[in-house]
Write an enzyme that holds these catalytic residues in place. Structure first.
Site, PDB file in Angstrom:
ATOM      1  N   ASN A 287       0.832  -1.015   0.025  1.00  0.00           N
ATOM      2  CA  ASN A 287       0.020   0.126  -0.035  1.00  0.00           C
ATOM      3  C   ASN A 287       0.755   1.436  -0.187  1.00  0.00           C
ATOM      4  OD1 ASN A 287      -2.706  -0.053  -0.277  1.00  0.00           O
ATOM      5  ND2 ASN A 287      -3.253  -0.026   1.836  1.00  0.00           N
TER       6      ASN A 287
ATOM      7  N   GLU B 157      -6.637  -6.539   4.860  1.00  0.00           N
ATOM      8  CA  GLU B 157      -6.120  -7.643   4.118  1.00  0.00           C
ATOM      9  C   GLU B 157      -6.153  -8.869   4.508  1.00  0.00           C
ATOM     10  OE1 GLU B 157      -4.483  -5.386   6.010  1.00  0.00           O
ATOM     11  OE2 GLU B 157      -2.626  -6.358   6.527  1.00  0.00           O
TER      12      GLU B 157
END
Length: 516
Positions: free
Chosen positions: A393, A429
């Site tokens: 990310n 996630e």
């Protein structure tokens, strides 16, 4: 229509209007309260996640620092033993110099190794030439050993090298004569650039801090501060005045005495050496993204409130008009019912991935445990986590991060499975899979296929520590049979999560099964 009937109808209409107005007000208050709770809970989770990240980072850096100094200590102990056995006479000095050069080449953190006699004169060094009339008796570490009989390792403040002006950390040990008198100093210097380079590998904000300090509060190195802050005494900071006095490691939030920025810190004091590691995240920067998301969420909630308020006003207006609009009110009611059903359905799905969301998973798990208790069939709970997703990310951006999660979700949802099995997004996630009536071999095989399906997507991940440089995942599996009374879903999740944590610790991109 007579007056009594009109009066009754008016009272009924007024009562209905009051009831409807009260209902709308209740919905508005409920949405406001719920929005406030969600925003507050999001704030708390962001704070907790940052604290955990800072704590983990400080622990990781402390292990690196301890390894760094331990290697130097073992080197000095070995050299000390050689000197005790052979002394450092003329022939021995040549052998010692070669030994020092060989050892220096194996330890990248070393700047140099030196042996001084009791007067501070240079006897042996890894440098090619010893400066004429070189003497280090004025150094703080030399005076310390000269006046302290202990032969324990001593770590001093940062100094400038007299050979090339580099910043170095002196790590020294006292040499004794056979009678215990002072014979000189054995010194290894660690290049400060070694820590600068290592700490530079971490992807952090411009105002986030990584620091290594002496336990007396003097800074050895602090990123992103310049060299003017080296050896600065910060012993009056809350870290040393409060937190380290109560715990050798943990997390805390306070203002830095260096730049007066409020940060969320993780800190660790090394057990073996007088070293403290601190990792701090700028609190303002941490919550900047949270503020954006919360503002968007609040704007959406206010928009919904406005829509609901407008619809309520329309309904009230229709009630006021006349009795003929009852049909229209019925239609509006049906529309609202349909909207509620749609919202209930959407509430069970994850917006980003289209998978079942956490709420649906919690409901399904409770029902599954109850069914298993009646049937005696075994259930498998698989917890799956994308490896190093934060680094992904941070490197590729949140948009690509969302695309990555969508690709992973598609890979999981495309796997062949039975209707009674469930795949859901647990949060962030993390994903969860519930398999009904399955063997241990079958559960492990399904988890392995899930990891392979993710790897098969070949999503590039440059910052992963795995050799394939693609997005991978780790999985923990827990098999159980429901009991009566039913076990708490949280206990099942904890065991699967423990197996997942084990998979992470064992190298990631693997499956581990929980043991009772």
């Amino acid at each position: 229509m007579n007056t009594r009937a009109q009066s009754t109808e008016q009272r009924s209409s007024t009562s209905l209007q009051t009831l409807m107005a009260g209902f709308i007000l209740f919905i508005i208050l409920a949405v406001v309260v719920l929005n406030g709770w969600v925003v507050f809970n999001s704030y708390q989770r962001t704070l907790e996640a940052t604290e955990k990240q800072a704590d983990n980072l400080s622990l990781s850096l402390s292990r690196h620092a301890e390894d760094t100094f331990l290697q130097v200590e073992l080197l000095l102990q070995d050299l000390n033993e050689r000197i005790d056995q052979d002394g450092f006479g003329g022939p021995q000095l040549l052998r010692l110099q070669q030994t020092l050069k060989n050892r220096k080449s194996t330890l990248p953190q070393l700047h140099g190794i030196f042996i001084y006699d009791s007067a501070g004169h240079w006897l042996v060094t890894t440098a090619d030439n010893i400066p004429k009339n070189a003497n280090n008796s004025d150094r703080e570490y030399f005076k310390y050993h000269q006046n302290t009989p202990s032969t324990e390792l001593y770590i001093g403040s940062v100094i400038r090298s007299r050979t090339n002006d580099d910043l170095i950390i002196p790590v020294s040990m006292r040499l004794n004569n056979d009678d215990g008198s002072f014979a000189g100093v054995l010194l290894a210097t660690i290049s400060l650039n070694y820590f600068k380079l290592y700490y530079g590998y971490y992807s952090m904000g411009d105002t986030d801090v990584l620091a290594i300090l002496l336990s007396d509060g003097h800074i050895l190195y602090g990123r992103p501060f310049d060299d003017s802050q080296i050896n600065r005494d910060v012993s009056s900071s809350p870290l040393f005045m409060e937190h380290l006095k109560s715990s050798t490691s943990g997390t805390a939030t306070f203002y830095s005495t260096v730049d007066h920025v409020e940060r969320i810190y993780g800190y660790t004091r090394l057990k073996r050496y007088p070293i403290v590691i601190a990792a701090g995240y700028n609190k303002t920067q941490v919550f900047s993204n949270w503020k954006v998301d919360s503002t968007i969420y609040t704007a959406i909630a206010l928009t919904l409130l406005l829509i609901m308020s407008s619809m309520g006003a329309i309904v009230l207006k229709q009630i006021k008009i006349n009795e003929k609009n009852q049909t229209d009110l019925t239609k509006v009611r049906d529309q609202l019912t349909a909207m509620n059903h749609t919202l209930e359905t959407l509430a069970l799905l994850d917006v980003l991935t289209g998978l079942a969301n956490r709420r649906q998973f919690d409901i399904f798990l409770r029902e599954t445990i109850a069914q298993s208790a009646l049937s005696g069939k075994r259930i498998a709970l698989i917890m799956l986590d994308v490896d190093m997703f934060k680094k992904y990310n941070d490197h590729y951006g949140h948009v690509e991060g969302d695309k990555c999660l969508q690709t992973v979700s598609h890979a999981l949802s495309s796997m062949p499975r039975r209707k009674e099995d469930l795949i859901a997004r647990y949060g962030g996630e993390e994903f969860v899979i519930i398999l009904m009536d399955v063997t241990e071999e079958g559960a492990i095989a399904f988890a392995e296929r899930a990891l392979e399906a993710i790897r098969h997507q070949s999503i590039p991940h440059e910052l992963t520590s795995l050799d394939e440089k693609v997005v991978t995942a780790s999985a923990g599996v827990y098999l159980f049979v429901g009991t009566t009374p039913a076990q708490a879903p949280e206990s099942v999740i904890i065991r699967a999560d423990k197996a997942l944590y084990q998979a992470k610790n064992n190298g990631r991109n693997r499956v581990e099964i929980a043991t009772e």
